[in-house]
Design an enzyme around this catalytic site. Sequence first.
Site, PDB file in Angstrom:
ATOM      1  N   LYS A 112      -0.095   1.775 -10.376  1.00 28.00           N
ATOM      2  CA  LYS A 112      -1.272   1.239  -9.687  1.00 28.00           C
ATOM      3  C   LYS A 112      -2.223   0.528 -10.636  1.00 28.00           C
ATOM      4  O   LYS A 112      -3.009  -0.311 -10.221  1.00 28.00           O
ATOM      5  CB  LYS A 112      -1.962   2.351  -8.919  1.00 28.00           C
ATOM      6  CG  LYS A 112      -1.035   2.863  -7.806  1.00 28.00           C
ATOM      7  CD  LYS A 112      -1.760   3.631  -6.745  1.00 28.00           C
ATOM      8  CE  LYS A 112      -0.899   3.835  -5.513  1.00 28.00           C
ATOM      9  NZ  LYS A 112       0.312   4.656  -5.749  1.00 28.00           N
TER      10      LYS A 112
HETATM   11  C1  LIG Z   1       1.410   4.766  -4.916  1.00 24.82           C
HETATM   12  C2  LIG Z   1       2.666   5.211  -5.535  1.00 24.82           C
HETATM   13  C3  LIG Z   1       3.921   4.946  -4.955  1.00 24.82           C
HETATM   14  C4  LIG Z   1       4.074   4.262  -3.617  1.00 24.82           C
HETATM   15  O1  LIG Z   1       3.629   2.935  -3.621  1.00 24.82           O
HETATM   16  P1  LIG Z   1       3.351   2.198  -2.219  1.00 24.82           P
HETATM   17  O2  LIG Z   1       2.778   0.887  -2.609  1.00 24.82           O
HETATM   18  O3  LIG Z   1       2.387   3.062  -1.480  1.00 24.82           O
HETATM   19  O4  LIG Z   1       4.649   2.071  -1.539  1.00 24.82           O
HETATM   20  C5  LIG Z   1       5.057   5.354  -5.634  1.00 24.82           C
HETATM   21  N1  LIG Z   1       4.971   6.011  -6.811  1.00 24.82           N
HETATM   22  C6  LIG Z   1       3.787   6.296  -7.387  1.00 24.82           C
HETATM   23  C7  LIG Z   1       3.771   7.039  -8.679  1.00 24.82           C
HETATM   24  C8  LIG Z   1       2.594   5.904  -6.789  1.00 24.82           C
HETATM   25  O5  LIG Z   1       1.428   6.189  -7.374  1.00 24.82           O
END
Ligand SMILES: *Cc1c(COP(=O)(O)O)cnc(C)c1O
Length: 462
Positions: A112
């Site tokens: 993120k």
């Molecule tokens: C947010 C997240 C996901 C999922 O991502 P999306 O965009 O919601 O599909 C997968 N793995 C981790 C570690 C995350 O923080």
Amino acid sequence: MEYISTRGKVEPIGFIDAILMGLADDGGLLVPKHIPQLSADTLQKWQKLSYSELALEIFSLYVNNEIPRDELKQLVDDSYATFRDDAVTPVKRLNDGTYVLELFHGPTFAFKDIALQFLGNLYSYVSRKTNSIIHILGATSGDTGASAIEGVRGKEGIRICILHPHGKVSKVQELQMTTVDDANVLNLSVDGTFDDCQRIIKELFADVEFKHRYHLRAINSINIARILAQTVYYFYAYFQVVNSNPAEKVTFSVPTGNFGDIFAGYLAQKMGLPIHKLILATNENNILERFVKEGVYQPGAFRGTYSPSMDIQVASNFERYLFYLYGEDAQAVSAIMDQFKAEGRIVIAADKLQAVQSDFAAYGVQNEECLDTISEYYEKYAYLLDPHTACGVAAADKLAVDGEVTVALSTAHPAKFDESIRLRSIEQTYPQQIQALFDKPQFQTIVGGTNDEIKDQLVKFF
Ligand SMILES: *Cc1c(COP(=O)(O)O)cnc(C)c1O
């Protein structure tokens, strides 16, 4: 470039208005009016670019001239200078057909950061340009909060308040959020679940008077800037993998929760990146797996898993995909979403299901299978997967075709989810930045889960 809503009832708006709007005012999601189409020539030219150079080229297509190129370059450079790896998102080869795209080299060790470092700088830029204060309010099950806080801490013109469920995030996630002592950061630890936190946020944003008085802005994954930032690493990884053979097709396996990350891959493909297939990996919360296999989108019962960032029943970015599945017909999307609201499910016709299945393959990973995959890769390749990445890798193992190249997206560093990894008696040494968190004081306010309590805290803070 202008942005329109998937439900068609928002006048086209520019890039900055689109990121400030977050959720579209008509309840839909914002999408670019036209998807830029890249020629083979452009792809060829982009092959040798660094991550930041590539990001600048891609953002330029979507920002138009709303941000002058030299200023956009500065934003991009600042956003990715905080990453610990020179490549920003390096690709590691595990065996002939399988690569891992490491997206966890940012400040909070989860993917993120790639979008939220950029969005933080973008908000700060907009605050300077418009001489206004930006108040960010969000809820997190762990990764988003830490990453959003890291994206804006200490920045002038921005204050951020993040709600997390008290005692229900991993220890490292909690420390990453609560050891930040900048005056523009407020952590509210809510006596309740993540769903409670999300409900409170939703209701506060729906309180239009409150929202406008305090200039509330969102950071959740429906923000179009986050999607655009995430398309970059699909291109970057593709170039790293095919290097010598630009015609080669690559499959990506994506651990999915809110459909944000995988939608970015879909967008990259629509721009002209030769992606063969997108593998949609879920955990036991498998609404999206069922959708791809059966054409029925219907939330099931919530399951707690080892990959909590994917413990999601209603995928907030899914509507963007529906928009393209239905030929950019906003009326059709509106009707489908109304039906979903009324009946709690969406059923698509056979021809649409066929289209879905040509875009995606899907696989839902069971809890034990997730841990098995971690053990297996640790033993075979001395490579430690975090539980989210393990879902992507397990799905790739199930669905990848022999002789094809598959890139599994690694969305978090294993140190963030040590509690799960220890279940397989695997000991890891924390990176020094994470180890250091354990000695720092924590700053958080524990609150009950009522809107009034949260509002009181916000009014004091803003
Ligand atoms: C947010 C997240 C996901 C999922 O991502 P999306 O965009 O919601 O599909 C997968 N793995 C981790 C570690 C995350 O923080």
